[in-house]
Scaffold this active site. Structure first.
Site, PDB file in Angstrom:
ATOM      1  N   CYS A 292       4.420   2.122   4.885  1.00 29.25           N
ATOM      2  CA  CYS A 292       3.468   1.534   3.942  1.00 29.25           C
ATOM      3  C   CYS A 292       2.128   2.253   3.997  1.00 29.25           C
ATOM      4  O   CYS A 292       1.163   1.824   3.358  1.00 29.25           O
ATOM      5  CB  CYS A 292       3.282   0.040   4.226  1.00 29.25           C
ATOM      6  SG  CYS A 292       2.649  -0.321   5.881  1.00 29.25           S
TER       7      CYS A 292
ATOM      8  N   GLU B 189       4.349   3.201  -1.124  1.00 28.10           N
ATOM      9  CA  GLU B 189       5.324   3.072  -0.039  1.00 28.10           C
ATOM     10  C   GLU B 189       6.233   4.299  -0.064  1.00 28.10           C
ATOM     11  O   GLU B 189       6.576   4.799  -1.136  1.00 28.10           O
ATOM     12  CB  GLU B 189       6.143   1.804  -0.239  1.00 28.10           C
ATOM     13  CG  GLU B 189       6.815   1.287   1.006  1.00 28.10           C
ATOM     14  CD  GLU B 189       6.161   0.030   1.551  1.00 28.10           C
ATOM     15  OE1 GLU B 189       6.746  -0.576   2.453  1.00 28.10           O
ATOM     16  OE2 GLU B 189       5.070  -0.335   1.086  1.00 28.10           O
TER      17      GLU B 189
END
EC number: 2.1.1.-
Length: 366
Positions: free
Chosen positions: A324, A358
């Site tokens: 992330c 991401e």
């Protein structure tokens, strides 16, 4: 309340594509030194993609309203619609506030409202107060729960009132199969369900022909664990949060996944256990020597992998890394690519209209 300027955010297809391309340009620039394979790009819906959110509450002339705060001058501005929120959130927002404003005990000192929704149309609303909650509140909140057909939780300092359930059930489709997940209030869940489905499908595809056993670190509520389990003989997963471990065990039973064991411990502790540095009571029911690990799957927090866990990952033939935070991913890849090569690289637009992106990487031993 100061009157905000009219917000005219553009959620058109062109606007969505423009912001995504900007992020991809930056991603290619940041990872240029790795000579990446072609990046697989997974797009988000342009609107109604966010399944959970929270709003502060502003009180003016006896009326409560949702607000956010300007990033420039920190002044509150009212939120009358929330296009990036799920359709269920947008449906519930006005209905909830209308009912709250009709009942003094629900409105008085209401500080924050949190929404958690699912693709299966379930919803949980947490009402946070700056006052103790009493029997009158419980009675009014019980009626509220019935009228809205949602789960309701009340919170105040050192107090949590659970009317029925503290969770919802989400249903995600992964390569044609449906998985059901318990999502508990206050615990981490992926905010963009449609992108999450794509992430799960991608991860499952990367490991489809791997075989052997899987080690997963940071397993959370079993989000990736369950779809990945069908590709391996056995799965050992670790997670530090007790709430998440309980949910992962619940979800494994819910989905009839029987080749999974979970240990409640941090990645650092597991590395010590693997190396024989320490013995842990939490691993007494697990014989590490019986596993034949072929693959490690990691989905770390924004800080990425610590050096010891990075070196642990290098012992495995296959590494699947969900990140992330591209910055810490880049740092970790400096180490991992000393022993492994990047075979596939994916970008998931989990957070449209922000700078966040991401990433997913499959690395295999050189």
């Amino acid at each position: 309340m100061p009157q905000p300027q009219q917000h005219t955010a553009d959620y058109s297809s062109a606007a969505y594509e423009a912001q995504l391309q900007q992020k991809l340009i930056r991603l290619n620039q940041d990872f240029a030194s790795f000579n990446l394979p072609e990046i697989s790009v997974f797009r988000s819906p342009e609107k109604h993609f966010r399944m959970r959110t929270e709003f502060r509450i502003w009180h003016e002339r006896g009326t409560a309203m949702y607000v956010m705060f300007s990033q420039t001058d920190k002044r509150p501005y009212p939120i009358r619609e929330f296009p990036i929120g799920s359709e269920r959130i947008n449906q519930l927002m006005p209905e909830l506030m209308a009912l709250v404003n009709r009942h003094e005990c629900l409105r008085h000192k209401l500080f924050q409202v949190e929404f958690l929704t699912s693709l299966s149309n379930q919803a949980l609303i947490t009402l946070v107060y700056h006052k103790p909650l009493d029997e009158e509140w419980i009675s009014a909140a019980t009626d509220l729960r019935k009228q809205l057909n949602v789960e309701i939780i009340g919170r105040s300092r050192k107090q949590k009132i659970l009317l029925e359930r503290d969770h919802i059930i989400e249903c995600l489709k992964v390569n044609g199969r449906e998985y059901r997940y318990q999502q508990v209030e206050g615990s981490f869940t992926q905010p963009n369900a449609r992108v999450c489905e794509q992430m799960l499908s991608w991860a499952q595809e990367q490991t489809r022909h791997t075989g052997g056993d899987l080690l997963e670190l940071y397993c959370g509520n079993g989000n990736f664990t369950l779809p990945l389990a069908q590709n391996f003989d056995r799965v050992l997963a670790t997670e530090i949060s007790k709430t998440s471990v309980d949910s992962a065990l619940y979800n494994s039973r819910l989905n009839q996944v029987e080749n999974l064991q979970i240990a409640r411990m941090s990645s650092e502790e597991f590395t010590q256990a693997m190396d024989g540095v320490r013995e842990f009571n939490r691993l007494k029911h697990i014989s590490l020597n019986d596993y034949r690990f072929s693959t490690i799957f990691v989905d770390p927090p924004r800080a990425g992998l610590d050096p010891a866990t990075c070196h642990l990952a290098q012992r495995f033939d296959n590494i699947v890394y969900i990140s992330c935070n591209p910055e810490t991913l880049k740092d970790n890849l400096q180490t991992l690519t000393q022993t492994h090569q990047i075979c596939t690289f994916a970008a998931f637009d989990q957070f449209p209209y922000t700078h966040h992106l991401e990433c997913g990487v499959l690395l295999q031993r050189r």
